[in-house]
Design a protein around this motif. Structure first.
Motif, PDB file in Angstrom:
ATOM      1  N   GLY A   1       5.908 -53.093  34.737  1.00 27.82           N
ATOM      2  CA  GLY A   1       7.041 -52.160  35.083  1.00 27.82           C
ATOM      3  C   GLY A   1       7.506 -52.330  36.633  1.00 27.82           C
ATOM      4  N   ARG A   2       8.201 -51.842  36.991  1.00 25.82           N
ATOM      5  CA  ARG A   2       8.641 -52.007  38.813  1.00 25.82           C
ATOM      6  C   ARG A   2       8.159 -50.837  39.435  1.00 25.82           C
ATOM      7  NH1 ARG A   2      14.478 -53.509  41.200  1.00 25.82           N
ATOM      8  NH2 ARG A   2      13.640 -53.307  43.176  1.00 25.82           N
ATOM      9  N   SER A   3       7.580 -50.818  40.531  1.00 23.25           N
ATOM     10  CA  SER A   3       7.071 -49.736  41.444  1.00 23.25           C
ATOM     11  C   SER A   3       8.412 -48.926  41.842  1.00 23.25           C
ATOM     12  CB  SER A   3       6.241 -50.071  42.426  1.00 23.25           C
ATOM     13  OG  SER A   3       6.072 -49.132  43.188  1.00 23.25           O
ATOM     14  N   PHE A   4       8.129 -47.692  41.537  1.00 27.21           N
ATOM     15  CA  PHE A   4       9.254 -46.774  42.131  1.00 27.21           C
ATOM     16  C   PHE A   4       9.719 -46.964  43.478  1.00 27.21           C
ATOM     17  CE2 PHE A   4       9.924 -42.657  44.435  1.00 27.21           C
ATOM     18  CZ  PHE A   4      11.402 -42.550  44.059  1.00 27.21           C
ATOM     19  N   PHE A   5       8.517 -47.270  44.423  1.00 25.80           N
ATOM     20  CA  PHE A   5       8.717 -47.498  45.843  1.00 25.80           C
ATOM     21  C   PHE A   5       9.207 -49.106  46.283  1.00 25.80           C
ATOM     22  CE2 PHE A   5       5.383 -44.639  45.260  1.00 25.80           C
ATOM     23  CZ  PHE A   5       6.308 -43.256  45.980  1.00 25.80           C
ATOM     24  N   ALA A   6       9.383 -49.718  45.171  1.00 27.51           N
ATOM     25  CA  ALA A   6       9.792 -51.123  45.420  1.00 27.51           C
ATOM     26  C   ALA A   6      11.249 -51.417  45.215  1.00 27.51           C
ATOM     27  CB  ALA A   6       9.385 -52.050  44.476  1.00 27.51           C
ATOM     28  N   HIS A   7      12.221 -50.363  45.175  1.00 23.26           N
ATOM     29  CA  HIS A   7      13.721 -50.226  44.968  1.00 23.26           C
ATOM     30  C   HIS A   7      14.360 -50.599  46.095  1.00 23.26           C
ATOM     31  CE1 HIS A   7      13.338 -48.955  40.727  1.00 23.26           C
ATOM     32  NE2 HIS A   7      12.663 -48.218  41.086  1.00 23.26           N
ATOM     33  N   GLY A  62       2.951 -45.685  36.985  1.00 26.43           N
ATOM     34  CA  GLY A  62       4.114 -45.958  35.840  1.00 26.43           C
ATOM     35  C   GLY A  62       5.380 -46.233  36.469  1.00 26.43           C
ATOM     36  N   SER A  63       6.212 -45.881  35.783  1.00 29.48           N
ATOM     37  CA  SER A  63       7.873 -45.829  36.326  1.00 29.48           C
ATOM     38  C   SER A  63       8.527 -44.536  36.603  1.00 29.48           C
ATOM     39  CB  SER A  63       8.629 -46.414  35.503  1.00 29.48           C
ATOM     40  OG  SER A  63       8.640 -45.984  34.201  1.00 29.48           O
ATOM     41  N   ASP A  64       7.443 -43.360  37.056  1.00 30.82           N
ATOM     42  CA  ASP A  64       7.950 -42.073  36.942  1.00 30.82           C
ATOM     43  C   ASP A  64       8.091 -41.569  38.306  1.00 30.82           C
ATOM     44  OD1 ASP A  64       8.471 -39.369  36.576  1.00 30.82           O
ATOM     45  OD2 ASP A  64       6.565 -38.641  35.603  1.00 30.82           O
ATOM     46  N   PRO A  65       9.151 -41.720  38.924  1.00 36.35           N
ATOM     47  CA  PRO A  65       9.458 -41.203  40.094  1.00 36.35           C
ATOM     48  C   PRO A  65       8.881 -39.863  40.547  1.00 36.35           C
ATOM     49  CG  PRO A  65      11.259 -41.812  39.445  1.00 36.35           C
ATOM     50  CD  PRO A  65      10.207 -41.950  38.212  1.00 36.35           C
ATOM     51  N   ALA A  68       5.026 -40.070  41.175  1.00 38.20           N
ATOM     52  CA  ALA A  68       4.876 -40.635  42.496  1.00 38.20           C
ATOM     53  C   ALA A  68       5.193 -39.805  43.499  1.00 38.20           C
ATOM     54  CB  ALA A  68       5.496 -41.888  42.382  1.00 38.20           C
ATOM     55  N   THR A  69       6.167 -38.899  43.456  1.00 42.56           N
ATOM     56  CA  THR A  69       6.439 -37.789  44.562  1.00 42.56           C
ATOM     57  C   THR A  69       5.495 -36.804  44.557  1.00 42.56           C
ATOM     58  OG1 THR A  69       8.724 -38.546  44.230  1.00 42.56           O
ATOM     59  CG2 THR A  69       8.164 -36.577  45.315  1.00 42.56           C
ATOM     60  N   ALA A  70       5.145 -36.289  43.423  1.00 45.71           N
ATOM     61  CA  ALA A  70       4.031 -35.143  43.451  1.00 45.71           C
ATOM     62  C   ALA A  70       2.858 -35.759  44.014  1.00 45.71           C
ATOM     63  CB  ALA A  70       4.024 -34.769  42.055  1.00 45.71           C
TER      64      ALA A  70
END
Length: 109
Positions: A1-7, A62-65, A68-70
């Motif tokens: 999966g792609r990291s949420f922060f790599a967008h 995971g891929s759960d933004p 990650a934010t929490a």
């Protein structure tokens, strides 16, 4: 999966939000604010340093933004006050002592 922060959109939009906050608070600089906001301002440099470090450390949850934010928000809320108290405050005090000694030495010369 792609990291949420790599967008790739987080940094430019974060900088924009930062500038907007700066301009808003600069425009209101003559007003008084709650002690809570004053405290956040006092520890803001620690918040800045800690949140970036946590971003780097968590990498991918995971891929759960939301998760990650929490983690970033909770980690920052827990660590920034400690960083301020045990690193930033002593460093500021040491800098003030250094400047006072240097000023006293220059005055004596």
């Amino acid at each position: 999966g792609r990291s949420f922060f790599a967008h790739g959109t987080g940094m430019p939009s974060g900088v924009l939000v930062g500038y907007l906050f700066f301009l808003a608070f600069w425009a209101m600089r003559e007003r008084s604010f709650s002690p809570a906001l004053g405290y956040l301002g006092k520890i803001s440099y620690s918040i800045y340093l800690v949140h970036g470090t946590i971003f780097s450390l968590i990498g991918e949850i995971g891929s759960d933004p939301a998760a990650a934010t929490a983690v970033v928000v909770l980690g920052t809320a827990l660590l920034a006050p400690l960083t301020y108290r045990f690193i930033e405050e002593p460093a500021i005090a040491a800098g003030r002592r250094f400047i006072a000694r240097r000023s006293a030495g220059l005055a004596a010369s």
